[in-house]
Design a protein around this motif. Structure first.
Motif, short mmCIF file in Angstrom:
data_model
loop_
_atom_site.label_atom_id
_atom_site.label_comp_id
_atom_site.label_asym_id
_atom_site.label_seq_id
_atom_site.Cartn_x
_atom_site.Cartn_y
_atom_site.Cartn_z
N PRO A 160 -30.96 50.19 -23.65
CA PRO A 160 -31.98 50.97 -23.73
C PRO A 160 -32.79 50.90 -24.99
CG PRO A 160 -30.09 52.25 -23.98
CD PRO A 160 -29.71 51.00 -23.95
N ILE A 161 -33.85 50.36 -24.91
CA ILE A 161 -34.96 50.06 -25.90
C ILE A 161 -36.10 51.28 -26.06
CG2 ILE A 161 -34.31 47.68 -26.11
CD1 ILE A 161 -37.52 47.49 -25.33
N ALA A 162 -36.53 51.38 -27.25
CA ALA A 162 -37.73 52.08 -27.44
C ALA A 162 -38.64 51.04 -28.01
CB ALA A 162 -37.67 53.10 -28.66
N ILE A 163 -40.11 51.06 -27.70
CA ILE A 163 -41.11 50.42 -28.07
C ILE A 163 -42.06 51.43 -28.83
CG2 ILE A 163 -43.11 48.80 -27.46
CD1 ILE A 163 -41.69 48.39 -24.92
N LEU A 164 -42.43 50.90 -30.29
CA LEU A 164 -43.21 51.91 -31.15
C LEU A 164 -44.51 51.29 -31.36
CD1 LEU A 164 -40.44 53.27 -31.45
CD2 LEU A 164 -40.95 53.25 -33.96
N ILE A 165 -45.58 51.93 -30.84
CA ILE A 165 -46.94 51.50 -30.91
C ILE A 165 -47.87 52.37 -31.71
CG2 ILE A 165 -46.65 50.30 -28.74
CD1 ILE A 165 -48.27 52.79 -27.51
N SER A 166 -49.04 51.85 -32.03
CA SER A 166 -50.11 52.37 -32.79
C SER A 166 -51.54 52.56 -32.02
CB SER A 166 -50.29 52.08 -34.27
OG SER A 166 -49.13 52.51 -34.88
N GLY A 167 -51.54 51.41 -31.06
CA GLY A 167 -52.74 51.37 -30.63
C GLY A 167 -52.55 50.94 -28.95
N ARG A 168 -53.48 49.90 -28.85
CA ARG A 168 -53.61 49.42 -27.32
C ARG A 168 -52.49 48.99 -26.56
NH1 ARG A 168 -56.11 43.50 -28.69
NH2 ARG A 168 -54.38 42.98 -29.71
N GLY A 169 -51.31 48.34 -27.23
CA GLY A 169 -50.21 48.20 -26.66
C GLY A 169 -50.08 47.33 -25.92
N SER A 170 -50.75 45.98 -26.06
CA SER A 170 -50.64 44.87 -25.19
C SER A 170 -49.34 44.11 -25.50
CB SER A 170 -51.75 43.87 -25.53
OG SER A 170 -51.61 43.21 -26.83
N ASN A 171 -48.58 44.13 -26.64
CA ASN A 171 -47.32 43.63 -26.64
C ASN A 171 -46.47 44.38 -26.13
OD1 ASN A 171 -47.04 40.91 -28.22
ND2 ASN A 171 -48.37 42.01 -29.51
N MET A 172 -46.74 45.68 -26.01
CA MET A 172 -45.69 46.88 -25.41
C MET A 172 -45.78 46.48 -23.57
SD MET A 172 -46.87 50.94 -24.34
CE MET A 172 -47.85 50.11 -23.16
N ARG A 173 -46.95 46.13 -23.27
CA ARG A 173 -47.18 45.85 -21.78
C ARG A 173 -46.23 44.34 -21.47
NH1 ARG A 173 -52.69 46.99 -18.97
NH2 ARG A 173 -53.49 48.76 -20.12
N SER A 174 -46.32 43.66 -22.30
CA SER A 174 -45.61 42.18 -22.12
C SER A 174 -44.02 42.50 -22.12
CB SER A 174 -46.01 41.31 -23.17
OG SER A 174 -45.11 41.18 -24.16
N LEU A 175 -43.56 43.56 -22.88
CA LEU A 175 -41.96 43.76 -23.01
C LEU A 175 -41.98 44.74 -21.70
CD1 LEU A 175 -41.87 44.71 -26.83
CD2 LEU A 175 -40.81 42.75 -25.55
N ILE A 176 -42.51 45.73 -21.29
CA ILE A 176 -42.56 46.37 -19.93
C ILE A 176 -42.47 45.57 -19.05
CG2 ILE A 176 -43.56 48.10 -18.40
CD1 ILE A 176 -44.55 49.43 -20.97
N ALA A 177 -43.24 44.69 -18.84
CA ALA A 177 -43.18 43.34 -17.74
C ALA A 177 -41.93 42.90 -17.81
CB ALA A 177 -44.26 42.61 -17.80
N ALA A 178 -41.49 42.17 -18.89
CA ALA A 178 -40.14 41.59 -18.99
C ALA A 178 -39.05 42.45 -18.47
CB ALA A 178 -40.06 40.98 -20.47
N CYS A 179 -39.11 43.62 -18.77
CA CYS A 179 -38.11 44.45 -18.73
C CYS A 179 -37.77 44.78 -17.26
CB CYS A 179 -38.00 45.95 -19.41
SG CYS A 179 -37.76 45.73 -21.18
N ALA A 180 -38.88 44.56 -16.32
CA ALA A 180 -38.91 44.94 -14.97
C ALA A 180 -37.95 43.76 -14.26
CB ALA A 180 -40.17 44.87 -14.32
N ALA A 181 -37.93 42.57 -14.66
CA ALA A 181 -37.04 41.79 -14.24
C ALA A 181 -35.52 42.08 -14.10
CB ALA A 181 -37.13 40.19 -15.08
N PRO A 182 -34.86 42.08 -13.12
CA PRO A 182 -33.51 42.38 -12.82
C PRO A 182 -32.44 41.84 -14.11
CG PRO A 182 -34.22 41.76 -10.88
CD PRO A 182 -35.42 41.40 -11.84
N ASP A 183 -32.71 40.36 -14.50
CA ASP A 183 -31.77 39.95 -15.39
C ASP A 183 -32.24 40.16 -16.84
OD1 ASP A 183 -34.17 38.22 -15.42
OD2 ASP A 183 -32.85 36.22 -15.62
N PHE A 184 -33.09 40.57 -17.19
CA PHE A 184 -33.66 40.90 -18.58
C PHE A 184 -32.53 42.08 -19.13
CE2 PHE A 184 -36.19 42.07 -22.16
CZ PHE A 184 -36.70 40.93 -22.69
#
Ligand code: GAR
Length: 204
Positions: free
Chosen positions: A3-27
């Protein structure tokens, strides 16, 4: 999955890429919490749309007491069962309280080839310096700003006669979105020291 936390201050495009990666079953990670120091950070809405708990703990409420703010952040992370932190455009200088509490369990992405160009306005400074190669770095977080052992880097060319800082930012950001999930996987799977044998500018 960790279980990870993503800490952001703004638009969060890197957050989106991490969320997308986490959606993969083997991530090896799942997003337990998105946390911002600004309650109007655009990334919070996106995280909520994805069904992820997303909170803000505004630093302004704590005045100049950075550690008091971090204590509130730390308490929220533990309450959510977080075991690992990804800083993704989290524009706060951290005190040793948070860096010690999460030592070796907190990573950051920075838009330069560290140790070159720590700090802000990296793309402007790269153009001023006249370097021909630029990029981004994922590193472990230690007490010094943008310091800490490097996990992975990606490089892009600089075209000094044509590039604006915005051009460079966009070119680097494409690589950030690829690099951050790859680096997170390496850390969580403890394969950081394995050599990537592919000949590539993306050096993980
Ligand atoms: C990214 O370029 C990230 O590397 C940078 O802020 C941007 C956040 O964009 N981080 C730093 O400068 C940290 N020193 P995002 O909110 O779209 O991910």
């Amino acid at each position: 999955k960790t279980p990870i936390a993503i800490l952001i201050s703004g638009r969060g495009s890197n957050m989106r890429s991490l969320i997308a990666a986490c959606a993969a079953p083997d991530f090896p990670a799942r997003v337990a919490l998105v946390l911002s120091n600004k309650d109007d950070a655009a990334g919070l809405d996106y995280a909520r749309e994805c069904g992820i708990t997303a909170d803000a703990i505004p630093h302004k409420a704590f005045g100049k007491d950075r550690e008091a703010h971090e204590r509130a952040v730390d308490a929220r992370l533990r309450e959510a069962g977080v075991e690992f932190i990804c800083l993704a455009g989290y524009m706060r200088l951290l005190t040793p309280f948070l860096t010690d509490a999460w030592a070796e369990r907190m990573i950051n992405i920075h838009p330069s080839l560290l140790p070159l160009f720590p700090g802000t306005h990296t793309h402007e400074r790269v153009l001023e310096a006249g370097v021909r190669i630029h990029g981004c770095t994922v590193h472990h977080v230690t007490a010094g700003m943008d310091e800490g052992p490097i996990i992975a880097q990606a490089a892009v060319p600089v075209f000094p006669d044509a590039d604006t800082p915005d051009d460079l930012a966009a070119r680097v950001l494409v690589q950030e979105h690829l690099l951050y999930p790859a680096a997170l996987r390496k850390v969580l799977e403890k394969t950081e020291n394995n050599t990537n044998k592919a000949a590539s500018l993306l050096v993980c």
